[in-house]
Design a protein around this motif. Structure first.
Motif, mmCIF file in Angstrom:
data_model
loop_
_atom_site.group_PDB
_atom_site.id
_atom_site.type_symbol
_atom_site.label_atom_id
_atom_site.label_comp_id
_atom_site.label_asym_id
_atom_site.label_seq_id
_atom_site.Cartn_x
_atom_site.Cartn_y
_atom_site.Cartn_z
ATOM 1 N N LEU A 149 0.818 -1.221 0.000
ATOM 2 C CA LEU A 149 0.000 0.000 0.000
ATOM 3 C C LEU A 149 0.847 1.265 0.000
ATOM 4 O O LEU A 149 0.318 2.363 -0.160
ATOM 5 C CB LEU A 149 -0.957 -0.013 1.191
ATOM 6 C CG LEU A 149 -2.105 -1.014 1.088
ATOM 7 C CD1 LEU A 149 -2.940 -0.999 2.354
ATOM 8 C CD2 LEU A 149 -2.969 -0.733 -0.125
ATOM 9 N N LYS A 150 2.147 1.139 0.187
ATOM 10 C CA LYS A 150 3.002 2.324 0.096
ATOM 11 C C LYS A 150 3.102 2.809 -1.347
ATOM 12 O O LYS A 150 3.417 3.961 -1.599
ATOM 13 C CB LYS A 150 4.386 2.020 0.665
ATOM 14 C CG LYS A 150 4.382 1.951 2.176
ATOM 15 C CD LYS A 150 5.772 1.780 2.717
ATOM 16 C CE LYS A 150 5.708 1.774 4.238
ATOM 17 N NZ LYS A 150 7.031 1.590 4.835
ATOM 18 N N ASP A 151 2.809 1.915 -2.297
ATOM 19 C CA ASP A 151 2.763 2.288 -3.708
ATOM 20 C C ASP A 151 1.488 3.097 -3.943
ATOM 21 O O ASP A 151 0.390 2.672 -3.575
ATOM 22 C CB ASP A 151 2.774 1.019 -4.576
ATOM 23 C CG ASP A 151 2.616 1.322 -6.049
ATOM 24 O OD1 ASP A 151 3.196 2.339 -6.500
ATOM 25 O OD2 ASP A 151 1.922 0.541 -6.741
ATOM 26 N N ARG A 152 1.630 4.275 -4.537
ATOM 27 C CA ARG A 152 0.475 5.173 -4.724
ATOM 28 C C ARG A 152 -0.623 4.536 -5.558
ATOM 29 O O ARG A 152 -1.808 4.698 -5.290
ATOM 30 C CB ARG A 152 0.940 6.480 -5.356
ATOM 31 C CG ARG A 152 -0.138 7.520 -5.410
ATOM 32 C CD ARG A 152 0.473 8.910 -5.513
ATOM 33 N NE ARG A 152 -0.519 9.930 -5.631
ATOM 34 C CZ ARG A 152 -1.193 10.453 -4.612
ATOM 35 N NH1 ARG A 152 -0.970 10.033 -3.407
ATOM 36 N NH2 ARG A 152 -2.083 11.405 -4.808
ATOM 37 N N GLY A 153 -0.252 3.776 -6.576
ATOM 38 C CA GLY A 153 -1.251 3.143 -7.434
ATOM 39 C C GLY A 153 -2.070 2.105 -6.676
ATOM 40 O O GLY A 153 -3.296 2.030 -6.819
#
Length: 99
Positions: free
Chosen positions: A68-72
């Motif tokens: 979830l650290k990935d913006r997408g």
């Protein structure tokens, strides 16, 4: 005098009875701790299983947090929850065939 024996206390029977009473008493003293040992051992095994399950869940949650650290990925999860960006319109489609 007759050879009639007087009834009295027979020490061999008393010693056997005393031995039996002492043996039963000693065995009775071991029952409580033995039961406690067996119960505790079973509880420990259950707790080990609980800890293993919690460790697995922790690994899964850490992996999800990292994803979830990935913006997408974060935006995709937000959209699954029905969230929209400011200025966007939300549409709900009903009656679609399920796959």
């Amino acid at each position: 005098m007759s050879s009639h024996r007087r009834p009295g206390i027979r020490l061999d029977r008393v010693s056997r009875l005393a031995f039996l009473v002492v043996t039963v008493g000693v065995l009775a003293l071991y029952v409580g701790p033995l039961h406690s040992y067996v119960t505790t051992r079973g509880e420990a095994a259950q707790k080990r299983q609980d800890v293993a399950g919690l460790r697995k869940e922790n690994r899964e949650l850490r992996a999800r947090r990292a994803a979830l650290k990935d913006r997408g990925a974060l935006e995709q999860e937000a959209r699954k929850l029905g969230m929209v960006r400011p200025g966007e319109r939300s549409y709900v489609l009903r009656g679609l065939p399920s796959e």
